[in-house]
Enzyme design. Structure first.
Site, PDB file in Angstrom:
ATOM      1  NE  ARG A 166      -3.142  -2.956   0.365  1.00 57.87           N
ATOM      2  CZ  ARG A 166      -3.670  -3.629  -0.648  1.00 57.87           C
ATOM      3  NH1 ARG A 166      -3.582  -3.183  -1.891  1.00 57.87           N
ATOM      4  NH2 ARG A 166      -4.284  -4.756  -0.431  1.00 57.87           N
ATOM      5  CG  ASN A 170       0.427  -8.676   5.733  1.00 57.70           C
ATOM      6  OD1 ASN A 170      -0.240  -9.085   6.676  1.00 57.70           O
ATOM      7  ND2 ASN A 170      -0.106  -7.992   4.728  1.00 57.70           N
ATOM      8  CE  LYS A 188      -2.690  -8.734   8.653  1.00 65.50           C
ATOM      9  NZ  LYS A 188      -2.675  -8.082   7.344  1.00 65.50           N
ATOM     10  CD  GLU A 211      -6.155  -8.589   5.646  1.00 69.35           C
ATOM     11  OE1 GLU A 211      -5.006  -8.127   5.589  1.00 69.35           O
ATOM     12  OE2 GLU A 211      -7.173  -7.983   5.255  1.00 69.35           O
ATOM     13  NE  ARG A 220      -2.039  -3.603  12.395  1.00 69.29           N
ATOM     14  CZ  ARG A 220      -2.566  -3.955  11.238  1.00 69.29           C
ATOM     15  NH1 ARG A 220      -2.505  -5.200  10.815  1.00 69.29           N
ATOM     16  NH2 ARG A 220      -3.186  -3.074  10.492  1.00 69.29           N
ATOM     17  NE  ARG A 226     -12.993  -6.719   6.879  1.00 71.84           N
ATOM     18  CZ  ARG A 226     -12.188  -6.464   5.866  1.00 71.84           C
ATOM     19  NH1 ARG A 226     -12.422  -7.010   4.672  1.00 71.84           N
ATOM     20  NH2 ARG A 226     -11.150  -5.683   6.000  1.00 71.84           N
ATOM     21  CE  LYS A 265      -6.373  -2.128   9.674  1.00 69.27           C
ATOM     22  NZ  LYS A 265      -6.471  -2.619   8.295  1.00 69.27           N
ATOM     23  CG  ASP A 324      -8.919  -2.397   5.571  1.00 65.70           C
ATOM     24  OD1 ASP A 324      -8.162  -1.790   6.331  1.00 65.70           O
ATOM     25  OD2 ASP A 324      -8.517  -3.110   4.631  1.00 65.70           O
ATOM     26  CD  GLU A 362      -3.499  -0.006  12.231  1.00 64.40           C
ATOM     27  OE1 GLU A 362      -3.413  -0.845  13.151  1.00 64.40           O
ATOM     28  OE2 GLU A 362      -3.395  -0.327  11.032  1.00 64.40           O
ATOM     29  CD  GLU A 367      -5.396  -0.624   1.677  1.00 65.75           C
ATOM     30  OE1 GLU A 367      -4.989  -0.408   2.834  1.00 65.75           O
ATOM     31  OE2 GLU A 367      -5.787  -1.744   1.294  1.00 65.75           O
TER      32      GLU A 367
HETATM   33  C1  GCV Z   1      -0.781  -4.979   5.722  1.00 70.34           C
HETATM   34  C2  GCV Z   1      -5.838  -4.118   4.582  1.00 70.34           C
HETATM   35  C3  GCV Z   1      -4.816  -3.908   3.514  1.00 70.34           C
HETATM   36  C4  GCV Z   1      -3.653  -4.864   3.667  1.00 70.34           C
HETATM   37  C5  GCV Z   1      -3.072  -4.680   5.086  1.00 70.34           C
HETATM   38  C6  GCV Z   1      -4.186  -4.935   6.086  1.00 70.34           C
HETATM   39  C7  GCV Z   1      -3.745  -4.720   7.516  1.00 70.34           C
HETATM   40  O1  GCV Z   1      -6.486  -5.327   4.410  1.00 70.34           O
HETATM   41  O2  GCV Z   1      -5.409  -4.043   2.264  1.00 70.34           O
HETATM   42  O3  GCV Z   1      -2.705  -4.575   2.686  1.00 70.34           O
HETATM   43  O4  GCV Z   1      -1.999  -5.556   5.292  1.00 70.34           O
HETATM   44  O5  GCV Z   1      -5.238  -4.055   5.846  1.00 70.34           O
HETATM   45  O6  GCV Z   1      -4.076  -3.690   8.058  1.00 70.34           O
HETATM   46  O7  GCV Z   1      -3.099  -5.582   8.080  1.00 70.34           O
END
Ligand code: GCV
Length: 659
Positions: free
Chosen positions: A140, A182, A262, A266, A299, A316, A340, A345, A367, A373
């Site tokens: 991103r 990630n 994290k 995902e 997170r 979600r 967040k 998101d 956050e 993004e």
């Molecule tokens: C780093 C969203 C973004 C992902 C990001 C994720 C997160 O899904 O698209 O790129 O991953 O948030 O906050 O962990």
């Protein structure tokens, strides 16, 4: 002493050094080692911002840095301001540096303040998260490659990183995580010596500006790096392994801040694999790092990303609340939950996460996402301060502490372990942020974390004044442009809080049904009768019940739900009448036409800036605005046509809506 910089970069809001303003300065020292390093930084910065000032070792200098008797935390007090005679007081040496940058801003930005001017940060942790990968890419990222890494090597441009650190310090940032949450295979090894040899140099640069460095870790590192059979947080072997790893990190980087995690999100590994809770996972790491006084930032972005659009009961938006509110009070004192701003998101419009106010016994960080993004990839201008202000000033309407900005501090058992973090928007582009105008978001984020009472407008004014030298009228127009840009983006993109009508994967540009039949849980359920996700308790997913009673009642009822969140909370018909008096379909048409018209006005104004701002900056802003207009037109026409085809209802004003 190295004063200038060798790597050419935009100096951003620090670009107007004040020649011959002071001829002498003196510094009353604090005693410890960190203080000495910051003293050196201070001298260096004085020579950059106020060239020709010489350090003298007596109290009659024109610029005096002295210890304050009051506890000013990382802040300062400019206590005297007469002609050439200025006194900056601080109770920690980093306060001198913050005071110096503030003084620079007052003089270079012609800012009016009342003396004595005391400024103490409102939030303890004021952090930036990098989503940078070792291969140099940035998840991103929209401003070039990573400033830290290049093709699986540490870039090692310390001059560049010093420029970055000073920019961050000048707006009050005090913590940075330097790798993507990630955590891929190579980055999982950042916790080992070979990588730490490089990371410690980066940490030292940040540290000289009072900024602590953090690393994102892979929860399965005991397996990937340590070659253990398991990463089970309740396995003593796993805890021992982490303890040794952390001892090793602190041996190299004594000022290391801690870990960012994290987990179970995902595709990232986490405690669920072992039937453990997130408290088990976080507390294990917290106990392994405790002797070093480090923290674990955990997170809350945890949800099932393999949902089915066919199942309307799964939501979600409920996930983080359901998982973490039940764990309140079970986290160690050095664990901080990072939440967040919204439940999904970082959309252009979302409600505030219901977790704020629901946690009373857990350290919390809010956050944000500075990197754009979902808000235009730093092609489209979108000044995000108004959105962040709304979140921080949001009244949860719980009894007692009810504003989000206060909840962060007051409901965190350890106040120093609370604050704000944001995913940053910088990269290797010469202006750091791709679009010059996106610098305002980085600048403003720092200022707002420090002083929660600032208005978006004041921040925009301060950024414009420090970044350009415009006549008053143009300055005002630029501020107006920034101030309306979030609403404009919302106008031509997703209507009424519905979210996710962007192109899957890249998240730029329009694709109304791009996520509609996918697994990500972000559905708008548009049909021939209406649109929106029904999240009421009565007939929907029950999301509304996750708020205080008062907010629940407001959101539950279509008649009291705020217009801007209507399609987030409810599925309504196209002829449903909003509080504004317009039907939903007419609102969609009107806002989408208006959004494009406003971008056209921005473009017309930007064209008038030729010759009034630096050429490269002009070309950059113009090029981005032209692309924004093209994108906005696509959004407008696709959304309008989509809803016209679904509803069969014509635009009352008979503008062009393609059939
Ligand atoms: C780093 C969203 C973004 C992902 C990001 C994720 C997160 O899904 O698209 O790129 O991953 O948030 O906050 O962990």
């Amino acid at each position: 002493m190295e004063v200038g910089f060798t790597t050419k970069r935009d100096l951003c809001w620090l670009k107007k050094p004040m020649q011959n303003k002071f001829s002498t300065f003196s510094v009353e020292d604090f005693k410890d080692t960190d203080a000495k390093i910051i003293h050196e930084t201070l001298c260096m910065e004085i020579s950059r911002l106020f060239p020709n000032a010489k350090e003298i070792f007596e109290a009659k200098a024109e610029l005096i840095f002295a210890k304050s008797e009051d506890d000013l935390k990382e802040g300062f007090c400019i206590s005297c301001f007469e002609n050439h005679n200025v006194r900056i007081l601080a109770s920690e040496e980093i306060g001198y540096l913050h005071g110096l940058f503030a003084l620079y801003e007052i003089l270079a930005g012609e800012r009016k303040v009342t003396i004595p001017y005391t400024s103490v940060p409102d939030q303890s942790i004021r952090m930036l998260n990098h989503w940078d990968n070792f291969d140099g890419s940035i998840e991103r990222g929209y401003a070039g490659d990573s400033i830290f890494y290049d093709r699986n090597e540490f870039r090692g441009d310390y001059d560049l990183l010093t420029q970055y650190a000073r920019l961050l310090c000048s707006v009050g940032i005090n913590a940075v995580s330097i790798n993507n949450v990630n955590v891929h295979h190579r980055e999982a090894f950042f916790i080992e010596k070979p990588a730490l040899m490089h990371i410690k140099k980066i940490a030292a640069i940040f540290s000289a500006y009072g900024i602590r460095l953090f690393l994102a870790i892979n929860f399965a590192a005991p397996i990937i790096v340590g070659k253990l059979d398991s990463a089970d947080p309740c396995d003593p072997q796993v805890k021992n392994w982490w303890t040794k790893v952390l001892d090793g990190i602190y041996e190299e980087i004594p000022q290391f801040g801690g870990l960012l995690v994290k987990a179970d999100s995902e595709g990232e590994p986490g405690p669920f694999t072992y039937g453990r809770t997130h408290a088990d996972g976080a507390n294990m790491l917290a106990s392994a790092i405790a002797s070093h006084k480090g923290v674990i930032i955990w997170r809350c972005f945890v949800y099932n990303c393999r949902q089915s659009w066919k199942d309307r009961s799964l939501d979600r938006a409920n996930a983080a609340y359901d998982l973490f509110s039940t764990l309140d009070g079970t986290f160690a004192e050095n664990v901080i939950l990072q939440i967040k701003n919204g439940p999904i998101d970082f959309q252009i419009r979302e409600p505030v996460s219901p977790l704020f106010g629901a946690l009373h016994k857990t350290n919390q960080i809010l956050e944000f996402e500075i990197t754009q993004e979902y808000t235009g990839h730093q092609i489209d201008q979108c000044y995000l301060l108004p959105m962040w202000k709304e979140v921080m000033d949001f009244d949860t309407r719980y009894e007692g502490i009810s504003l989000v900005k206060d909840i962060l501090r007051e409901y965190s058992p350890s106040r120093k372990n609370s604050g704000i973090a944001a995913v940053v928007n910088v990269g290797m582009d010469e202006n750091w942020t791709g679009n010059k105008l996106a610098q305002a978001n980085l600048f403003g984020y720092g200022l707002l974390c420090w002083d929660n009472a600032l208005s978006s407008e004041e921040i925009a004014e301060r950024w414009v004044r420090l970044s350009f030298s415009l006549e008053e009228e143009d300055e005002k127009k630029m501020v107006d442009m920034l101030m309306t840009s979030r609403e404009t983006y919302e106008n031509y993109s997703c209507p009424l809080g519905v979210g996710f009508m962007c192109k899957p994967g890249i998240h730029y540009g329009v694709d109304v049904d791009g996520y509609e039949y996918d697994r990500w849980g972000t559905y708008h359920y548009a049909d021939r009768n209406g649109v929106g996700r029904e999240r009421s308790l009565a007939t929907g997913t029950g999301y509304t019940r996750r708020y205080s009673d008062s907010r629940f009642r407001e959101y539950e009822d279509v008649n009291t739900c705020p217009d801007e969140l209507l399609l987030f909370m409810h599925h309504v018909s196209y002829d449903h009448v909003l509080h504004s008096g317009k039907t939903v379909i007419q609102h969609i048409y009107d806002t989408h036409f208006k959004g494009v018209e406003t971008v056209e006005q921005y473009l017309a104004f930007i064209r008038t800036l030729e010759g009034k701002i630096e050429k490269a900056e002009f070309e950059n802003i113009l090029e981005r605005a032209e692309r924004q207009l093209a994108a906005a037109v696509e959004w407008r026409d696709t959304i309008n046509t989509y809803f016209y085809r679904k509803s069969g209802i014509e635009d009352e004003q008979h503008r062009t809506v393609y059939a």
